[in-house]
Motif scaffolding. Structure first.
Motif, short mmCIF file in Angstrom:
data_model
loop_
_atom_site.label_atom_id
_atom_site.label_comp_id
_atom_site.label_asym_id
_atom_site.label_seq_id
_atom_site.Cartn_x
_atom_site.Cartn_y
_atom_site.Cartn_z
N VAL A 49 0.85 -1.20 0.00
CA VAL A 49 0.00 0.00 0.00
C VAL A 49 0.88 1.25 0.00
O VAL A 49 0.67 2.18 -0.78
N VAL A 50 1.90 1.27 0.85
CA VAL A 50 2.80 2.42 0.91
C VAL A 50 3.62 2.52 -0.38
O VAL A 50 3.82 3.61 -0.91
N TYR A 51 4.07 1.39 -0.90
CA TYR A 51 4.82 1.36 -2.16
C TYR A 51 3.98 1.95 -3.29
O TYR A 51 4.48 2.73 -4.11
N ALA A 52 2.71 1.57 -3.36
CA ALA A 52 1.82 2.09 -4.40
C ALA A 52 1.60 3.59 -4.25
O ALA A 52 1.63 4.33 -5.23
N ALA A 53 1.40 4.04 -3.00
CA ALA A 53 1.22 5.48 -2.77
C ALA A 53 2.47 6.24 -3.17
O ALA A 53 2.39 7.30 -3.83
N PHE A 54 3.63 5.71 -2.83
CA PHE A 54 4.90 6.34 -3.23
C PHE A 54 5.04 6.36 -4.75
O PHE A 54 5.46 7.35 -5.32
N GLY A 55 4.66 5.26 -5.39
CA GLY A 55 4.74 5.19 -6.85
C GLY A 55 3.86 6.23 -7.53
O GLY A 55 4.25 6.84 -8.52
N ILE A 56 2.67 6.45 -6.99
CA ILE A 56 1.77 7.46 -7.55
C ILE A 56 2.36 8.85 -7.38
O ILE A 56 2.39 9.65 -8.32
N ILE A 57 2.86 9.14 -6.18
CA ILE A 57 3.48 10.45 -5.94
C ILE A 57 4.69 10.64 -6.84
O ILE A 57 4.88 11.70 -7.44
N GLU A 58 5.49 9.59 -6.97
CA GLU A 58 6.69 9.66 -7.80
C GLU A 58 6.34 9.90 -9.27
O GLU A 58 7.03 10.64 -9.97
N THR A 59 5.27 9.28 -9.73
CA THR A 59 4.85 9.46 -11.13
C THR A 59 4.57 10.92 -11.44
O THR A 59 4.98 11.44 -12.48
N PHE A 60 3.88 11.60 -10.53
CA PHE A 60 3.50 12.98 -10.78
C PHE A 60 4.61 13.98 -10.47
O PHE A 60 4.55 15.11 -10.91
N SER A 61 5.61 13.56 -9.71
CA SER A 61 6.70 14.48 -9.38
C SER A 61 8.02 14.09 -10.05
O SER A 61 9.07 14.63 -9.72
N ASP A 62 7.96 13.16 -10.99
CA ASP A 62 9.15 12.64 -11.64
C ASP A 62 9.99 13.73 -12.31
O ASP A 62 11.21 13.67 -12.30
N VAL A 63 9.33 14.73 -12.87
CA VAL A 63 10.05 15.80 -13.56
C VAL A 63 10.97 16.54 -12.58
O VAL A 63 12.09 16.91 -12.93
N LEU A 64 10.51 16.71 -11.35
CA LEU A 64 11.33 17.38 -10.34
C LEU A 64 12.37 16.43 -9.72
O LEU A 64 13.50 16.82 -9.47
N LEU A 65 11.95 15.20 -9.47
CA LEU A 65 12.85 14.23 -8.83
C LEU A 65 14.05 13.91 -9.70
O LEU A 65 15.12 13.58 -9.19
N PHE A 66 13.87 13.99 -11.00
CA PHE A 66 14.95 13.69 -11.94
C PHE A 66 16.17 14.56 -11.67
O PHE A 66 17.30 14.14 -11.90
#
Length: 193
Positions: A93-110
């Motif tokens: 559940v936490v992994y999925a929530a992190f994955g969703i957040i990461e998907t939308f913030s990938d441009v910044l996290l890069f």
């Protein structure tokens, strides 16, 4: 130096447990004569170097965050205990929530240096077999309160979406049936001419 010996002892203890990973290390140890601890530390160093800047660092971080938890989840499903099921469900559940957040913030996290290494560290923190397990803490402090607060709205939304999907399915099924009937009549008329 004393702390290093302590951690080395802990790692050696874990490497003596019976599982697929330690069995493979045992076979390599038998073939090469290199102790399991050094094989493990060498592999950890190679993984670290790849995560710092090697090719496929994002893939490697995702692989680490998936393979061990998936293996443990399968073992949990097959066991008669339920505590381990809850632990690994919480992780996913936490992994999925992190994955969703990461998907939308990938441009910044890069743009964050060594992001793959940081992500891997975070995923290891989430799966750690310790009292300070990150997935349990994040679930209890963030996800669970949010879910409980919004559960009624979430359920209503899912019910609406399920109803809409059912209606769309029924409509598509009816349209497909009509199209098939029309085609069959057309084909029958063409063959009779």
């Amino acid at each position: 130096m004393e702390k290093l010996q302590f951690y080395k002892g802990k790692i050696e203890e874990k490497l003596e447990e019976k599982n697929v990973f330690t069995d493979a290390l045992g076979k390599v140890e038998g073939l090469t004569g290199v102790k399991k601890i050094y094989l493990f530390l060498g592999a950890a160093a190679v993984v670290f170097l790849f995560l710092v800047g090697g090719c496929c660092s994002y893939f490697l971080a995702n692989l680490i965050g998936f393979v061990y938890p998936a293996y443990c989840s399968i073992k949990a499903i097959e066991s008669k205990q339920t505590d381990d099921d809850t632990k690994w469900l919480t992780y996913w559940v936490v992994y999925a929530a992190f994955g969703i957040i990461e998907t939308f913030s990938d441009v910044l996290l890069f743009w964050i240096p060594f992001y793959a290494l940081l992500k891997c560290g975070f995923l290891v923190y989430l799966m750690a077999p310790a009292s300070w397990n990150g997935s349990v803490m994040i679930y209890r402090r963030i996800l669970r309160p949010y879910f409980l607060k919004h559960q009624k709205k979430i359920d209503e939304t899912f019910d609406k979406v399920t109803g809409l999907a059912g209606d769309a399915y029924d409509e598509a099924k009816s349209a497909a049936g009509d199209a098939a009937s029309t085609y069959a009549r057309g084909a029958a008329m063409a063959s009779s001419e």
